[in-house]
Design an enzyme around this catalytic site. Structure first.
Site, PDB file in Angstrom:
ATOM      1  CB  THR A 194      -0.860  -0.014   1.280  1.00 26.63           C
ATOM      2  OG1 THR A 194      -1.778  -1.091   1.176  1.00 26.63           O
ATOM      3  CG2 THR A 194      -1.613   1.292   1.491  1.00 26.63           C
ATOM      4  NE  ARG A 222     -10.249  -6.004   3.633  1.00 26.15           N
ATOM      5  CZ  ARG A 222      -9.143  -5.256   3.642  1.00 26.15           C
ATOM      6  NH1 ARG A 222      -8.725  -4.677   2.538  1.00 26.15           N
ATOM      7  NH2 ARG A 222      -8.483  -5.059   4.750  1.00 26.15           N
ATOM      8  N   GLY A 224     -10.939  -2.023   2.858  1.00 22.25           N
ATOM      9  CA  GLY A 224     -10.093  -1.858   4.046  1.00 22.25           C
ATOM     10  C   GLY A 224     -10.143  -0.447   4.595  1.00 22.25           C
ATOM     11  CG  ASP A 225      -6.676   0.812   6.689  1.00 18.33           C
ATOM     12  OD1 ASP A 225      -6.532  -0.188   5.956  1.00 18.33           O
ATOM     13  OD2 ASP A 225      -5.719   1.522   7.042  1.00 18.33           O
ATOM     14  CB  THR A 245       0.461   0.649   5.244  1.00 23.71           C
ATOM     15  OG1 THR A 245       0.487  -0.620   4.555  1.00 23.71           O
ATOM     16  CG2 THR A 245       1.776   0.834   5.986  1.00 23.71           C
ATOM     17  N   GLY A 246      -1.412  -1.584   6.720  1.00 19.27           N
ATOM     18  CA  GLY A 246      -1.446  -2.760   7.587  1.00 19.27           C
ATOM     19  C   GLY A 246      -2.781  -3.463   7.471  1.00 19.27           C
ATOM     20  N   GLY A 248      -6.193  -3.815   7.577  1.00 20.01           N
ATOM     21  CA  GLY A 248      -7.198  -2.756   7.566  1.00 20.01           C
ATOM     22  C   GLY A 248      -8.314  -2.885   8.570  1.00 20.01           C
TER      23      GLY A 248
HETATM   24  N1  ASP Z   1      -4.468  -1.335   4.814  1.00 23.24           N
HETATM   25  C1  ASP Z   1      -4.689  -2.025   3.574  1.00 23.24           C
HETATM   26  C2  ASP Z   1      -6.026  -2.713   3.621  1.00 23.24           C
HETATM   27  O1  ASP Z   1      -6.339  -3.316   4.636  1.00 23.24           O
HETATM   28  C3  ASP Z   1      -3.643  -3.025   3.230  1.00 23.24           C
HETATM   29  C4  ASP Z   1      -2.218  -2.635   3.504  1.00 23.24           C
HETATM   30  O2  ASP Z   1      -1.941  -1.514   3.899  1.00 23.24           O
HETATM   31  O3  ASP Z   1      -1.312  -3.483   3.301  1.00 23.24           O
HETATM   32  O4  ASP Z   1      -6.722  -2.725   2.647  1.00 23.24           O
END
Ligand code: ASP
Length: 328
Positions: A194, A222, A224-225, A245-246, A248
């Site tokens: 991301t 789906r 995410g955040d 990032t992470g 979500g």
């Molecule tokens: N945060 C992103 C999501 O959950 C994915 C990521 O940042 O790796 O869609």
């Protein structure tokens, strides 16, 4: 009025460091390219170099926008557009595939001066999702558009549209096929990448943006955040600009980006303390990932609780850093 009080007041008006004010002409910018399980052993030197080159180029793009008087908003969009076009990252070209084998992209942007925001979610044909998020912010009366409606809006604004196959790279198709062979491992953070950018411009305004393909093998539309204002992205001149990032689902439930700003606003914490407190909450909740954040004085933090996060920053005084692994 005693002279010392007068002096402090004048310094405050001039934006002297430590008074929490922006110094005219001072700018700074930070980027991330995703967080996750990363180690020197598992990433070849050649691959590390490829990432570092792209992060470096992204920082140079942002630096030149800000150096020539561009706004933080322009810097964020230019940098993220570049990273979306780069197949190494999980955003735009090279984004991960859904369970149906296509890409669905999310992006958002927030302007700290006005607290205007724009986001798009689940789009399959907009070449640069961050540009669509910007159009939503600047040219619509909405904050978030999704799916076909978002595409229709982007087309009407003259943005470049592409076939979904444009986003797919050999590497992503291979890892998708491998994952399909091990179908029991459902949606998970299989691929970091991301992208995000936060910037302070020489007028003292901050901005944040984030763009992603989401999580590999995601199902059922789906989201995410990353496109959710307050979860994956936040900007407010009074506190900070944040891009996350992470995993979500955790960032949404903890409203991570806004929570960092809330710590500053309600607890009077400085950016570093606010970031540490929120990262700790994320870790305690079992969430993995990290974020980049900047305040109006140009302070930057880039904390994460995974083994690595592609990251870097540049400041108007020439200070610069690029890193991948935890121990750097
Ligand atoms: N945060 C992103 C999501 O959950 C994915 C990521 O940042 O790796 O869609």
């Amino acid at each position: 009025m005693p002279k010392i009080v007068l002096l402090i007041f004048v310094l405050y008006l001039l934006g002297y460091p430590g008074t929490g004010q922006n110094i005219p002409g001072k700018y700074a910018l930070a980027i991330h390219g995703g967080a996750g399980v990363m180690s020197r052993e598992r990433m070849s030197e050649d691959m590390q170099k490829r990432y570092i080159d792209k992060l470096d180029k992204a920082l140079r793009i942002g630096d030149s926008v800000l150096k020539t008087g561009g706004t933080s908003r322009e810097a964020v969009v230019s940098v993220i557009t570049y990273l979306e076009d780069c197949p190494l990252f999980n955003a735009g070209k090279g984004a991960v595939l859904t369970s149906e084998g296509r890409t669905e992209l999310d992006a958002s942007i927030m302007d700290g001066e006005t607290r205007n925001a724009g986001a798009i979610a689940g789009v399959t044909d907009i070449k640069n999702p961050i540009q669509a998020a910007l159009k939503v912010m600047e040219e619509s009366e909405h904050v978030m558009l999704s799916g076909d409606g978002a595409s229709e809006f982007a087309r009407s604004k003259g943005l470049t549209m592409v076939k979904n196959s444009y986003f797919k790279t050999r590497e992503r198709l291979d890892s998708f096929q491998n994952l399909k062979k091990r179908e029991k491992e459902q949606a998970r953070i299989d691929k970091h990448g991301t992208v995000g950018c936060v910037a302070l411009d020489s007028d003292g305004n901050i901005c944040a943006g984030t763009s992603t393909g989401g999580m590999m093998n995601k199902k059922f539309g789906r989201i995410g955040d990353s496109p959710i204002i307050g979860a994956g992205t936040w900007a407010d001149n009074q506190t900070c600009a944040v891009s996350c990032t992470g995993h979500g689902e955790y960032f949404i439930r903890l409203t991570v980006a806004r929570d960092i700003a809330a710590h500053m606003e309600y607890k009077n914490q400085i950016l570093r303390d606010a970031g540490n407190a929120v990262l700790e909450k994320l870790t305690l909740a079992g969430g993995t990932g990290g974020f980049i954040a900047i305040d109006k004085s140009g302070n930057i933090i880039m904390p994460f609780n995974t083994s690595g996060m592609f990251r870097g920053y540049v400041k108007s005084d020439g200070e610069k850093e690029i890193a991948i692994f935890r121990e750097e």
